[in-house]
Design a protein around this motif. Structure first.
Motif, PDB file in Angstrom:
ATOM      1  N   VAL A  81       0.996  -1.162  -0.070  1.00 16.97           N
ATOM      2  CA  VAL A  81      -0.146   0.000  -0.004  1.00 16.97           C
ATOM      3  C   VAL A  81       0.982   1.322  -0.024  1.00 16.97           C
ATOM      4  CG1 VAL A  81      -1.931   1.099   1.250  1.00 16.97           C
ATOM      5  CG2 VAL A  81      -1.856  -1.449   1.256  1.00 16.97           C
ATOM      6  N   LEU A  82       1.473   1.666   1.209  1.00 15.51           N
ATOM      7  CA  LEU A  82       2.140   2.957   1.201  1.00 15.51           C
ATOM      8  C   LEU A  82       3.716   2.259   1.101  1.00 15.51           C
ATOM      9  CD1 LEU A  82       0.558   5.243   3.844  1.00 15.51           C
ATOM     10  CD2 LEU A  82       0.515   5.478   1.420  1.00 15.51           C
ATOM     11  N   ALA A  83       4.049   0.990   1.596  1.00 16.09           N
ATOM     12  CA  ALA A  83       5.197   0.666   1.228  1.00 16.09           C
ATOM     13  C   ALA A  83       5.079  -0.096   0.011  1.00 16.09           C
ATOM     14  CB  ALA A  83       5.562  -0.518   2.400  1.00 16.09           C
ATOM     15  N   VAL A 102       3.513  10.137  -3.159  1.00 18.38           N
ATOM     16  CA  VAL A 102       2.033  10.159  -2.470  1.00 18.38           C
ATOM     17  C   VAL A 102       2.074  11.446  -1.648  1.00 18.38           C
ATOM     18  CG1 VAL A 102       0.865   9.050  -0.600  1.00 18.38           C
ATOM     19  CG2 VAL A 102       1.965   7.734  -2.497  1.00 18.38           C
ATOM     20  N   LYS A 103       0.821  11.815  -1.419  1.00 13.67           N
ATOM     21  CA  LYS A 103       0.435  13.214  -0.749  1.00 13.67           C
ATOM     22  C   LYS A 103      -0.729  12.803   0.240  1.00 13.67           C
ATOM     23  CE  LYS A 103       2.216  16.653  -3.819  1.00 13.67           C
ATOM     24  NZ  LYS A 103       2.077  17.843  -4.632  1.00 13.67           N
ATOM     25  N   PHE A 104      -0.551  13.409   1.334  1.00  9.66           N
ATOM     26  CA  PHE A 104      -1.930  13.570   2.193  1.00  9.66           C
ATOM     27  C   PHE A 104      -2.940  14.393   1.572  1.00  9.66           C
ATOM     28  CE2 PHE A 104       1.532  12.217   5.203  1.00  9.66           C
ATOM     29  CZ  PHE A 104       0.787  11.330   5.906  1.00  9.66           C
ATOM     30  N   SER A 105      -4.087  14.248   2.094  1.00 10.78           N
ATOM     31  CA  SER A 105      -5.127  14.903   1.545  1.00 10.78           C
ATOM     32  C   SER A 105      -5.121  16.472   1.662  1.00 10.78           C
ATOM     33  CB  SER A 105      -6.548  14.403   1.997  1.00 10.78           C
ATOM     34  OG  SER A 105      -6.423  14.749   3.406  1.00 10.78           O
ATOM     35  N   PHE A 110       4.017  12.861   1.679  1.00 11.12           N
ATOM     36  CA  PHE A 110       4.272  11.584   2.625  1.00 11.12           C
ATOM     37  C   PHE A 110       5.653  11.211   2.701  1.00 11.12           C
ATOM     38  CE2 PHE A 110       4.342   6.955   2.460  1.00 11.12           C
ATOM     39  CZ  PHE A 110       4.339   6.557   3.646  1.00 11.12           C
ATOM     40  N   THR A 111       6.159  10.909   3.827  1.00 14.08           N
ATOM     41  CA  THR A 111       7.349  10.421   3.910  1.00 14.08           C
ATOM     42  C   THR A 111       7.466   9.733   5.235  1.00 14.08           C
ATOM     43  OG1 THR A 111       8.228  12.092   5.542  1.00 14.08           O
ATOM     44  CG2 THR A 111       8.322  12.917   3.381  1.00 14.08           C
ATOM     45  N   GLU A 206      -7.049  13.702  -5.245  1.00 17.01           N
ATOM     46  CA  GLU A 206      -5.809  13.412  -5.522  1.00 17.01           C
ATOM     47  C   GLU A 206      -5.111  12.028  -5.218  1.00 17.01           C
ATOM     48  OE1 GLU A 206      -4.014  15.781  -7.439  1.00 17.01           O
ATOM     49  OE2 GLU A 206      -6.129  16.953  -7.382  1.00 17.01           O
ATOM     50  N   TYR A 207      -6.111  11.273  -4.865  1.00 16.51           N
ATOM     51  CA  TYR A 207      -5.667  10.081  -4.274  1.00 16.51           C
ATOM     52  C   TYR A 207      -4.887   9.426  -5.118  1.00 16.51           C
ATOM     53  CZ  TYR A 207      -6.105   5.261  -2.456  1.00 16.51           C
ATOM     54  OH  TYR A 207      -6.031   3.829  -2.072  1.00 16.51           O
ATOM     55  N   TRP A 208      -3.700   8.958  -4.613  1.00 15.51           N
ATOM     56  CA  TRP A 208      -2.376   8.243  -5.488  1.00 15.51           C
ATOM     57  C   TRP A 208      -2.892   7.143  -6.486  1.00 15.51           C
ATOM     58  CZ3 TRP A 208      -1.049   3.209  -4.580  1.00 15.51           C
ATOM     59  CH2 TRP A 208      -1.475   2.481  -3.453  1.00 15.51           C
ATOM     60  N   ASP A 209      -3.961   6.166  -6.010  1.00  9.42           N
ATOM     61  CA  ASP A 209      -4.436   4.920  -6.813  1.00  9.42           C
ATOM     62  C   ASP A 209      -5.499   5.376  -7.632  1.00  9.42           C
ATOM     63  OD1 ASP A 209      -3.914   2.615  -7.359  1.00  9.42           O
ATOM     64  OD2 ASP A 209      -5.124   1.596  -5.932  1.00  9.42           O
TER      65      ASP A 209
END
Length: 503
Positions: A81-83, A102-105, A110-111, A206-209
């Protein structure tokens, strides 16, 4: 005359009808809002704080729409998922490479620091899932795109445990009030949340998926089963889960509704409080199990939606042993009570949460009836969920009946989380059991883990730590306007790929 609870349910349904008719308008008609989906869960979250209430299924179901973990279970396998990937540099070192871009809403990148901050908050709150990470020595951001986890000994369950660690932004996730409107990387964002009442979500464009096709996703609280079913039939609700067996025929026969059953990680258990007499005596606990006609009760109450449990967790879980259930033997039960010094029985109580599982009240009543036949008088204590949660956590109960879900699909989540001495969940402590469960947690050999869990399960059965009445199947129903809805074994549906069309 309407009871207070029924009146509340009726008003909730009327409110939904008044505010939600546009969701049922045919697609393309003026005023239609055909990308709104309304879900009425059987249990509504008291909070969105996934780190504080990490063991609560209602919280997990809602928060996964908003925040995400590093990995999740899909079709029995751990998937990214995020990994994006992970590897073992050595038996005690895990390295996770994070997904890029990936970004938060709220637009924040995201880091790895966000992963570490979320883990640290979870640990600081010392919630029910903390024991899963007992052998973790360090959890660090090696760089912005890398998280390194070091353990004191091999931890074969790390990946499955991380499926329930939801990530928020560092610097915000630990701030007061964050979880009243949490920020995540997930497919939806929170527009409104009232505990035990409603949760309104909007699509994250903007959801990454890929942005969800649903414009809005609403979790609505309708406390009564009848109210939820009526809402589904009238089109005020689109999706229901955990439909009681006695209500299934009516739902299946309803026009425009699709009904389905799926395997489940869910089961019923009734714990004894080992800190209170007479439940500190194994013979008493065994007697109460022998007194139950579980085969007859489960068949009568659940039909093909349940089976008598063969382990202290559901059979569909990885590592679940297959043990021999206690037989129905009232004479044996009376003998054990007499040996324990209770030839005439005793009085006690049983608590359970309102709407805490399919036919939970009927199951409790059947068990109480069987116990009365051996002289054990049980006071029924059905509690509103918030009060039940408070009393459960404080061990303010004699017996506690509830459903439970093995949230990661791995036996460790249930057995080690609940039954290690350090868990202090019901007053039971057995060092021999601890060793078995910790050894199983440390090994990555499936055959060896299975062997250890069989031994551990047999101890829990022999010691009658609780009564394990039934494994449950999952069921769900949705209006035919809903497409791509899938009920996973976890019982926690994800709505990111769901779509709706005209009524």
């Amino acid at each position: 005359m309407l009871t207070k609870r029924k009146l509340v349910a009726s008003l909730a349904a009327l409110t939904l009808l008044a505010t939600g008719l546009s969701a049922c308008s045919p697609a393309g008609e003026p005023g239609s809002d055909d990308q709104v989906l309304r879900y009425a869960p059987a249990m509504f979250p008291v909070s969105l704080d996934t780190h504080k209430y990490a063991g609560e299924e209602a919280v997990q179901t809602t928060i996964q729409q908003i925040m995400e973990p590093l990995v999740r279970v899909d079709d029995g396998k751990i998937v990214p998922v995020l990994a994006e990937s992970w590897q073992n540099l050595d038996p005690n070192t895990w390295v996770f490479k994070l997904r890029s871009g990936v970004k938060f809403s709220d637009g924040t990148p995201f880091t790895a620091k966000d992963v570490v901050a979320s883990y640290q908050r979870h640990q600081k709150l010392d919630g029910p899932l903390v024991p899963l990470y007992a052998s973790v020595k360090s959890f660090e951001a090696t760089d912005d795109a890398t998280v390194t986890v070091k353990t004191a000994k091999p931890l074969g369950t790390l990946l499955s445990s991380l499926t329930l660690l939801f990530i928020g932004p560092a610097g915000k996730v630990d701030s007061e009030g964050f979880f009243s409107k949490p920020i995540g990387t997930g497919p939806f964002t929170v527009t409104a949340f009232l505990p035990d009442e409603r949760l309104e979500l909007a699509a994250n464009p903007e959801y990454w998926d890929g942005a969800p096709q649903l414009d809005k996703l609403e979790f609505v609280s309708i406390p009564e089963v009848a109210g939820r079913i009526t809402g589904l039939e009238n089109g005020e609700v689109d999706v229901l889960t955990q439909i009681p067996p006695d209500q299934v025929p009516g739902v299946k026969d309803s026009e425009g509704i699709t009904y389905a059953t799926t395997p489940s990680w869910t089961y019923y258990f009734n714990w004894f409080n080992h800190n209170r007499k007479p439940f500190d005596d194994k013979r008493v606990r065994q007697a109460l199990w022998y007194a139950l006609n579980l085969e007859g009760t489960v068949k009568d109450l659940f039909g093909d939606l349940a089976a008598v449990a063969q382990a202290p967790l559901a059979q569909d879980v990885i590592g679940a042993p297959k043990l021999t259930p206690y037989r129905h033997d009232p004479a044996k039960a009376k003998q054990l009570l007499a040996e324990a010094g209770y030839p005439n029985g005793f009085s006690t109580s049983m608590q359970w949460p309102l709407e805490g599982g399919p036919n939970i009240r009927a199951l409790a009543q059947a068990m109480i009836s069987d116990w009365a036949k051996i002289g054990v008088k049980v006071q029924p204590l059905e509690k509103e969920r918030a009060q039940w949660l408070e009393d459960f956590g404080k061990l303010n109960w004699d017996m506690n009946l509830q459903t439970n879900v093995t949230g990661t699909g791995d036996a460790d989540y249930t057995l080690a989380r609940l039954y290690l001495c350090a868990a202090k969940r019901n007053g039971y402590c057995n060092p021999a059991l601890d060793k078995l469960l910790l050894d199983a947690r440390a090994t990555i050999d499936p055959a060896e883990r299975s062997k250890l869990y069989t031994q551990a399960g047999q101890i829990l059965f022999d010691d009658a730590v609780g009564v394990f009445p039934a494994d449950l199947a999952s069921n769900s129903a949705h209006r035919n306007r809903v497409q791509n809805f899938v009920m996973p074994p976890s019982g926690r549906p994800l709505f990111s790929k769901v779509t709706v069309s005209g009524s």
